[in-house]
Design an enzyme around this catalytic site. Sequence first.
Site, PDB file in Angstrom:
ATOM      1  N   LYS A 245      62.256  31.025   0.004  1.00 42.48           N
ATOM      2  CA  LYS A 245      61.683  32.227   0.619  1.00 42.48           C
ATOM      3  C   LYS A 245      62.198  33.453  -0.123  1.00 42.48           C
ATOM      4  O   LYS A 245      63.377  33.516  -0.480  1.00 42.48           O
ATOM      5  CB  LYS A 245      62.090  32.245   2.090  1.00 42.48           C
ATOM      6  CG  LYS A 245      61.737  33.495   2.869  1.00 42.48           C
ATOM      7  CD  LYS A 245      62.026  33.304   4.361  1.00 42.48           C
ATOM      8  CE  LYS A 245      62.012  34.628   5.115  1.00 42.48           C
ATOM      9  NZ  LYS A 245      62.369  34.486   6.535  1.00 42.48           N
TER      10      LYS A 245
ATOM     11  N   ASP B 121      65.813  29.546   8.853  1.00 44.41           N
ATOM     12  CA  ASP B 121      65.719  30.410   7.676  1.00 44.41           C
ATOM     13  C   ASP B 121      67.121  30.913   7.353  1.00 44.41           C
ATOM     14  O   ASP B 121      67.668  31.747   8.079  1.00 44.41           O
ATOM     15  CB  ASP B 121      64.801  31.615   7.951  1.00 44.41           C
ATOM     16  CG  ASP B 121      63.332  31.209   8.051  1.00 44.41           C
ATOM     17  OD1 ASP B 121      63.064  30.066   8.461  1.00 44.41           O
ATOM     18  OD2 ASP B 121      62.464  32.043   7.712  1.00 44.41           O
TER      19      ASP B 121
ATOM     20  N   LYS C 250      57.713  30.691   0.765  1.00 42.03           N
ATOM     21  CA  LYS C 250      57.410  31.676   1.801  1.00 42.03           C
ATOM     22  C   LYS C 250      57.731  33.078   1.306  1.00 42.03           C
ATOM     23  O   LYS C 250      58.891  33.461   1.254  1.00 42.03           O
ATOM     24  CB  LYS C 250      58.217  31.372   3.064  1.00 42.03           C
ATOM     25  CG  LYS C 250      58.044  32.416   4.169  1.00 42.03           C
ATOM     26  CD  LYS C 250      58.804  32.056   5.430  1.00 42.03           C
ATOM     27  CE  LYS C 250      58.803  33.216   6.435  1.00 42.03           C
ATOM     28  NZ  LYS C 250      59.623  32.955   7.618  1.00 42.03           N
TER      29      LYS C 250
END
Lengths: 295, 316
Positions: free
Chosen positions: B216, B153, B252
């Site tokens: 995300k 991430d 996400k």
Amino acid sequence: MSDRLTVLKTYKLYVGGKFPRSESGRVYEVTDSKNKWLANAPLSSRKDARDAVVAARKAQGGWAGKTAYLRGQILYRVAEMLEGRKDQFVREVADAEGLSKSKAAVVVDAAIDRWVWYAGWTDKVAQIVGGGNPVAGPFFNLSSPEPTGVVTVVAPQESSFLGLVSVIAPVIATGNTAVVIASENSPLPALSLGEVLATSDLPGGVVNILSGRTAEITPSLASHQDVNAIDLAGVEDDDLAKELEVAAADNLKRVVRPQPVDWSADPGTHRLTAFLETKTVWHPTGSLGASGSSY
Amino acid sequence: MPTAPAHALTDATTSDRTLRRFLHGLPGVDTVGLEARASALGTRSIKTTAKAYAIDLAISMIDLTTLEGADTPGKVRALGAKAVNPDPTDRGTPKTAAVCVYPDMVATAKEAVGDSGVKVASVATAFPAGRAAIDVKLGDVREAVAAGADEIDMVIDRGAFLAGDYMTVFEQIRAVKEASGEARLKVIFETGELSTYDNIRRASWIGMLAGADFIKTSTGKVGVNATPANTLLMLEAVRDFREQTGVQVGVKPAGGIRTSKDAIKFLVLVNETAGQDWLDNHWFRFGASSLLNDLLMQRQKLATGRYSGPDYVTVD
């Protein structure tokens, strides 16, 4: 003089320090003792009850953590606020219970006095039910009462205000938080009490008041795993009381069974001590040195 | 510069100017319309069997996260155990998708989840601020990958983005993608710092053009995290991107999703916007920690008919 428009009051629930309508959007008609329409009250659903439990749980640690003295001060403040709104409660109690204004005033005075009485108990109850225990060994053995946690209170059906106060005040005085189901047919004094509590320094969520059908809301509260105790004072149907007791047994809730109570009589400490857990601490005293003396 | 993946939009990324022209050529976001659509989709009533399905799906989509300075190996192991077996009283409960930790905890997490199938995601690139030299960021990524991270991430350089330096953002994502190797790359935009919906749309396209496997919303470390509106916007972006390039990218939302009700609202957004293809933990994730307990309590309620309480799930 101009004709004024009637200002009708919208009675709402009291949950988490706020005044929501029922999540279901439902209401039901509340009538006085002569079947005259008084107001519409929210008809709470199981979800409202669940939300109230969440609010009560959230508030519990903070409320129990306040000093007993401060809890007493706050409860006394509630009595002060009740005093200021006495006229309204007299009117609501007179309508709900079919009493004359003067008889209703006696009931309301008694309710306020009871609130003050319980306010005084907050920092005294530990001395009554706790203390040092004599044990056979070199230990200090101390017991102190702690609040049970979140308590569901089914308020008395007939005594819509004095009975209500007599079941709420003892629960919160010791640091529990309460989810209260108001009298089904006379919920207005309870809903107005919410407005008083909201302006009395009582943290939001300590008392949550729901109105609606007792038989609809109580089963999910009796089986709720996050409720620690239930006071069945206002459950008049024996079958329902039994069903609720069985459901409550599942997570070992404390249960106060319904029984005939004269709400105007001296309440004693029964309800105050019903929702307490005893914590006992063993503390070794040992010896203070060569002299052999101990503490 | 590494070559971008070949697809219909490859031309847009050949130079700073073409990228800028492309991004500023994206249609403007109708703020009122977006928020109204997001809140309208939040009013769907999901009950009984559909609810049970949604709860299990949501559990299987969780990246169970702990990103604190105070993380200890013990806490990461506990998190791993919970991800593998969320509700020890009901072995039928699905596993979460992944655990998400800092790079230095990847090895511990990897050991904790074992061969259960639960993935280990690691934040990297100087998370959460992203304020470090590119070499440091890449080093961060390589270490996480070397320790066994299945997913990375990364955070974008918001400073560069807000200064209009889109090419820097793009190239950094490309470089991190390359450094990630086999690990799937999630690109965090920190939507709360991008100020406008137009910026979120542009950031989404930069991320996808640069080869992100997931886009995300946020780190969970700022005031505004995932909201239905910004997630809806990103879902529209991945849907449009697949239409134009054939490449599917995951989404996400992270931070601020705490209740089952919220999670189910997001699933409705996914189904109604991106479509059924995204209703799978390969393409949609929740970055969350406390959400799992609420989902488990709801799951227990559906199974037993009794409301559950925090005493019946683990404290984490």
